[in-house]
Design an enzyme around this catalytic site. Structure first.
Site, PDB file in Angstrom:
ATOM      1  CD  GLU A  99      -3.169   1.254   0.557  1.00 47.44           C
ATOM      2  OE1 GLU A  99      -2.741   1.412  -0.779  1.00 47.44           O
ATOM      3  OE2 GLU A  99      -4.081   1.338   0.483  1.00 47.44           O
ATOM      4  CG  ASP A 100      -1.119   4.602  -1.503  1.00 43.72           C
ATOM      5  OD1 ASP A 100      -2.213   3.840  -0.703  1.00 43.72           O
ATOM      6  OD2 ASP A 100      -1.497   5.740  -2.342  1.00 43.72           O
ATOM      7  CB  ILE A 101      -0.565   6.993   2.364  1.00 43.32           C
ATOM      8  CG1 ILE A 101      -0.521   7.273   3.371  1.00 43.32           C
ATOM      9  CG2 ILE A 101      -1.963   6.283   1.203  1.00 43.32           C
ATOM     10  CD1 ILE A 101      -0.302   9.239   2.724  1.00 43.32           C
ATOM     11  CG  ASP A 103      -5.677   8.995   6.604  1.00 42.97           C
ATOM     12  OD1 ASP A 103      -5.397   9.795   7.421  1.00 42.97           O
ATOM     13  OD2 ASP A 103      -6.536  10.671   5.206  1.00 42.97           O
ATOM     14  N   GLY A 105      -6.559   4.158   8.325  1.00 46.81           N
ATOM     15  CA  GLY A 105      -6.852   2.711   7.986  1.00 46.81           C
ATOM     16  C   GLY A 105      -7.873   1.849   8.246  1.00 46.81           C
ATOM     17  CE  LYS A 131      -1.748  11.565   5.155  1.00 50.90           C
ATOM     18  NZ  LYS A 131      -3.158  11.986   4.670  1.00 50.90           N
ATOM     19  CG  ASP A 159      -4.868  10.635  -6.833  1.00 51.19           C
ATOM     20  OD1 ASP A 159      -4.300  10.146  -4.872  1.00 51.19           O
ATOM     21  OD2 ASP A 159      -5.315  11.573  -6.991  1.00 51.19           O
TER      22      ASP A 159
END
Ligand code: IMP
Ligand code: MG
Length: 176
Positions: A99-101, A103, A105, A131, A159
């Site tokens: 996964e990229d990120i 946040d 969850g 984060k 993005d």
């Protein structure tokens, strides 16, 4: 720099160094597993997965899922929708979600709940950015690139309203 252009948060060299470290860690951990299935979560994962997968020193296969938030706004609303499922039957396979990120969850929790009942041999997660202050769910991240502050980041696949995905660095945009 043009006004409104992203400011660098994590430079390209630092990302690549860290991705190299993650790849070494994953390679060592799965050396005895036989084969690893990397599951990329589209679209944000595409550059991270491309770099990570090429640096692994173990046999691996790659498949993708596509998810989207119900609410297409920049902020995560919580609700997640499956757009494209895996082609691979993961039963008995060692699976690593890429996964990229993370946040809140929500997305990762949704994915775990979707994939665990399919009885993979193992299911772990590899996430480039987290984060930490925003996390609401108790989701396990087995391999983490960086903890970042609560800012909207773009680049290296990520993005903002479909822009800036191809930036080589992780940058910050003002969302207001
Ligand atoms: P979560 O479900 O709240 O953890 O959000 C995860 C998803 O929201 C990620 O997979 C991204 O697609 C998106 N997202 C969250 N924060 C950012 C950001 O700062 N930049 C780009 N996408 C983000
Ligand atoms: Mg994502």
């Amino acid at each position: 720099m043009r006004p409104g252009e992203p400011e660098v948060l994590i430079p390209e060299e630092e990302i690549l160094r860290r991705v190299g470290e993650l790849a070494r860690q994953v390679s060592a951990d799965y050396e005895a597993a036989g084969e690893l299935l990397l599951v990329g979560v589209l679209r944000g994962c595409f550059i991270f997965l491309a770099d990570l997968s090429r640096l692994l020193a173990i046999p691996r296969r790659i498949d993708f899922m596509a998810l989207a938030a119900y609410d297409q706004e920049a902020a995560s609303s919580g609700a997640v929708r499956l757009i494209m499922d895996l082609r691979t039957n993961i039963e008995g396979k060692h699976v690593l979600i890429v996964e990229d990120i993370v946040d809140t969850g929500n997305t990762l929790e949704y994915l775990m709940n979707l994939l665990l009942p399919r009885r993979p041999a193992s299911l772990k997660t590899c996430v480039l950015l987290r984060k930490k202050e925003r996390l609401e769910k108790d989701v396990r991240i087995d391999y983490l690139g960086f903890d970042i502050p609560d800012l909207w980041v773009v680049g290296y696949g990520l993005d903002h309203m479909d822009r800036h995905r191809a930036l080589p660095f992780i940058g910050v945009v003002k969302t207001d």
